[in-house]
Design a protein around this motif. Structure first.
Motif, PDB file in Angstrom:
ATOM      1  N   GLY A  55       0.817  -1.217   0.000  1.00  0.00           N
ATOM      2  CA  GLY A  55       0.000   0.000   0.000  1.00  0.00           C
ATOM      3  C   GLY A  55       0.846   1.261   0.000  1.00  0.00           C
ATOM      4  O   GLY A  55       0.621   2.183  -0.792  1.00  0.00           O
ATOM      5  N   CYS A  56       1.848   1.302   0.859  1.00  0.00           N
ATOM      6  CA  CYS A  56       2.728   2.477   0.931  1.00  0.00           C
ATOM      7  C   CYS A  56       3.577   2.612  -0.325  1.00  0.00           C
ATOM      8  O   CYS A  56       3.803   3.721  -0.823  1.00  0.00           O
ATOM      9  N   ARG A  57       4.042   1.510  -0.831  1.00  0.00           N
ATOM     10  CA  ARG A  57       4.881   1.537  -2.044  1.00  0.00           C
ATOM     11  C   ARG A  57       4.107   2.125  -3.223  1.00  0.00           C
ATOM     12  O   ARG A  57       4.633   2.943  -3.974  1.00  0.00           O
ATOM     13  N   ILE A  58       2.860   1.733  -3.360  1.00  0.00           N
ATOM     14  CA  ILE A  58       2.016   2.293  -4.430  1.00  0.00           C
ATOM     15  C   ILE A  58       1.915   3.808  -4.287  1.00  0.00           C
ATOM     16  O   ILE A  58       2.084   4.554  -5.253  1.00  0.00           O
ATOM     17  N   LEU A  59       1.672   4.278  -3.067  1.00  0.00           N
ATOM     18  CA  LEU A  59       1.443   5.706  -2.832  1.00  0.00           C
ATOM     19  C   LEU A  59       2.708   6.543  -2.954  1.00  0.00           C
ATOM     20  O   LEU A  59       2.641   7.769  -3.028  1.00  0.00           O
ATOM     21  N   CYS A  60       3.852   5.890  -2.995  1.00  0.00           N
ATOM     22  CA  CYS A  60       5.127   6.602  -3.180  1.00  0.00           C
ATOM     23  C   CYS A  60       5.622   6.518  -4.620  1.00  0.00           C
ATOM     24  O   CYS A  60       6.754   6.890  -4.914  1.00  0.00           O
ATOM     25  N   LYS A  68      -4.619   3.043  -8.942  1.00  0.00           N
ATOM     26  CA  LYS A  68      -3.588   2.637  -7.970  1.00  0.00           C
ATOM     27  C   LYS A  68      -3.908   3.203  -6.586  1.00  0.00           C
ATOM     28  O   LYS A  68      -3.686   2.544  -5.572  1.00  0.00           O
ATOM     29  N   ILE A  69      -4.416   4.423  -6.549  1.00  0.00           N
ATOM     30  CA  ILE A  69      -4.806   5.012  -5.257  1.00  0.00           C
ATOM     31  C   ILE A  69      -5.894   4.160  -4.616  1.00  0.00           C
ATOM     32  O   ILE A  69      -5.846   3.876  -3.417  1.00  0.00           O
ATOM     33  N   SER A  70      -6.853   3.725  -5.416  1.00  0.00           N
ATOM     34  CA  SER A  70      -7.936   2.869  -4.899  1.00  0.00           C
ATOM     35  C   SER A  70      -7.389   1.545  -4.373  1.00  0.00           C
ATOM     36  O   SER A  70      -7.818   1.069  -3.317  1.00  0.00           O
ATOM     37  N   GLN A  71      -6.449   0.954  -5.098  1.00  0.00           N
ATOM     38  CA  GLN A  71      -5.832  -0.303  -4.645  1.00  0.00           C
ATOM     39  C   GLN A  71      -5.114  -0.095  -3.312  1.00  0.00           C
ATOM     40  O   GLN A  71      -5.277  -0.890  -2.380  1.00  0.00           O
ATOM     41  N   ALA A  72      -4.328   0.976  -3.234  1.00  0.00           N
ATOM     42  CA  ALA A  72      -3.593   1.260  -2.005  1.00  0.00           C
ATOM     43  C   ALA A  72      -4.552   1.511  -0.841  1.00  0.00           C
ATOM     44  O   ALA A  72      -4.322   1.041   0.280  1.00  0.00           O
ATOM     45  N   LYS A  73      -5.628   2.215  -1.116  1.00  0.00           N
ATOM     46  CA  LYS A  73      -6.614   2.506  -0.077  1.00  0.00           C
ATOM     47  C   LYS A  73      -7.199   1.211   0.485  1.00  0.00           C
ATOM     48  O   LYS A  73      -7.340   1.062   1.702  1.00  0.00           O
ATOM     49  N   LEU A 102      -3.980   7.701   4.207  1.00  0.00           N
ATOM     50  CA  LEU A 102      -2.859   8.047   3.319  1.00  0.00           C
ATOM     51  C   LEU A 102      -3.309   8.191   1.866  1.00  0.00           C
ATOM     52  O   LEU A 102      -2.882   9.113   1.175  1.00  0.00           O
ATOM     53  N   ALA A 103      -4.123   7.287   1.402  1.00  0.00           N
ATOM     54  CA  ALA A 103      -4.574   7.342   0.009  1.00  0.00           C
ATOM     55  C   ALA A 103      -5.345   8.634  -0.268  1.00  0.00           C
ATOM     56  O   ALA A 103      -5.189   9.224  -1.341  1.00  0.00           O
ATOM     57  N   CYS A 109      -2.983  15.629  -2.656  1.00  0.00           N
ATOM     58  CA  CYS A 109      -1.691  16.329  -2.684  1.00  0.00           C
ATOM     59  C   CYS A 109      -0.637  15.703  -3.589  1.00  0.00           C
ATOM     60  O   CYS A 109       0.448  16.250  -3.727  1.00  0.00           O
ATOM     61  N   GLY A 110      -0.913  14.535  -4.145  1.00  0.00           N
ATOM     62  CA  GLY A 110       0.081  13.879  -4.987  1.00  0.00           C
ATOM     63  C   GLY A 110       0.839  12.816  -4.209  1.00  0.00           C
ATOM     64  O   GLY A 110       0.564  12.573  -3.023  1.00  0.00           O
ATOM     65  N   PRO A 111       1.807  12.145  -4.864  1.00  0.00           N
ATOM     66  CA  PRO A 111       2.547  11.047  -4.234  1.00  0.00           C
ATOM     67  C   PRO A 111       3.207  11.452  -2.917  1.00  0.00           C
ATOM     68  O   PRO A 111       3.587  12.616  -2.730  1.00  0.00           O
ATOM     69  N   LEU A 112       3.344  10.497  -2.019  1.00  0.00           N
ATOM     70  CA  LEU A 112       3.880  10.784  -0.687  1.00  0.00           C
ATOM     71  C   LEU A 112       5.291  11.368  -0.722  1.00  0.00           C
ATOM     72  O   LEU A 112       5.642  12.171   0.128  1.00  0.00           O
TER      73      LEU A 112
END
Length: 146
Positions: A55-60, A68-73, A102-103, A109-112
């Motif tokens: 999840g964190c890797r996707i958001l970074c 991808k945001i939905s998957q990470a969420k 986080l998602a 705001c965009g990627p972490l």
């Protein structure tokens, strides 16, 4: 009665150390932890940990499309819900709770990797010194800033 005054020294070296530590932790989380912990953690805990990592890797990611945001969420929400069952209610800290949001932050705001909270956390630490008790905290901070 002995009183101890704690002074925090803030310089370029400490900023570098924090940045270096953050990079090491990110490398551990994204690259080394899964291969190292496979077979070490019980399967249920390992699978749970993988939810956090993926999840964190996707958001970074360099770019994070909506899908991808939905998957990470979904991964982080599953991690959050399972956390209490595995570790107990007392271990669900505010930071664990915030993982499920986080998602939403990435959506707004965009990627972490594009922003940091180090400065805000430092400011919160400074403000905390001026708040006494748990009542009327916002009023105490406003009085301080006025």
């Amino acid at each position: 009665t002995h009183t101890h005054t704690h002074t925090t020294q803030h310089n370029t070296q400490s900023d570098f150390s924090l940045f270096h530590l953050a990079n090491e932790l990110r490398s551990w989380l994204f690259y080394w932890s899964i291969p190292v912990l496979r077979g070490v953690l019980p399967t249920e805990y390992f699978v749970h940990y993988c939810l956090l990592v993926v999840g964190c890797r996707i958001l970074c990611g360099t770019t994070v499309p909506s899908i991808k945001i939905s998957q990470a969420k979904q991964l982080l929400l599953k991690f959050y819900k399972r956390y209490e069952l595995l570790y107990g209610i007392m271990s669900v800290t505010m930071k664990v709770h915030l993982l499920q949001h986080l998602a939403d932050s990435v959506e707004k705001c965009g990627p972490l990797w594009a922003y940091s909270t180090f400065w805000f956390e430092s400011l919160n630490g400074m403000l905390r010194k001026f708040v006494h008790g748990t009542r009327f905290v916002s009023s105490q901070v406003c009085l301080l800033l006025h």
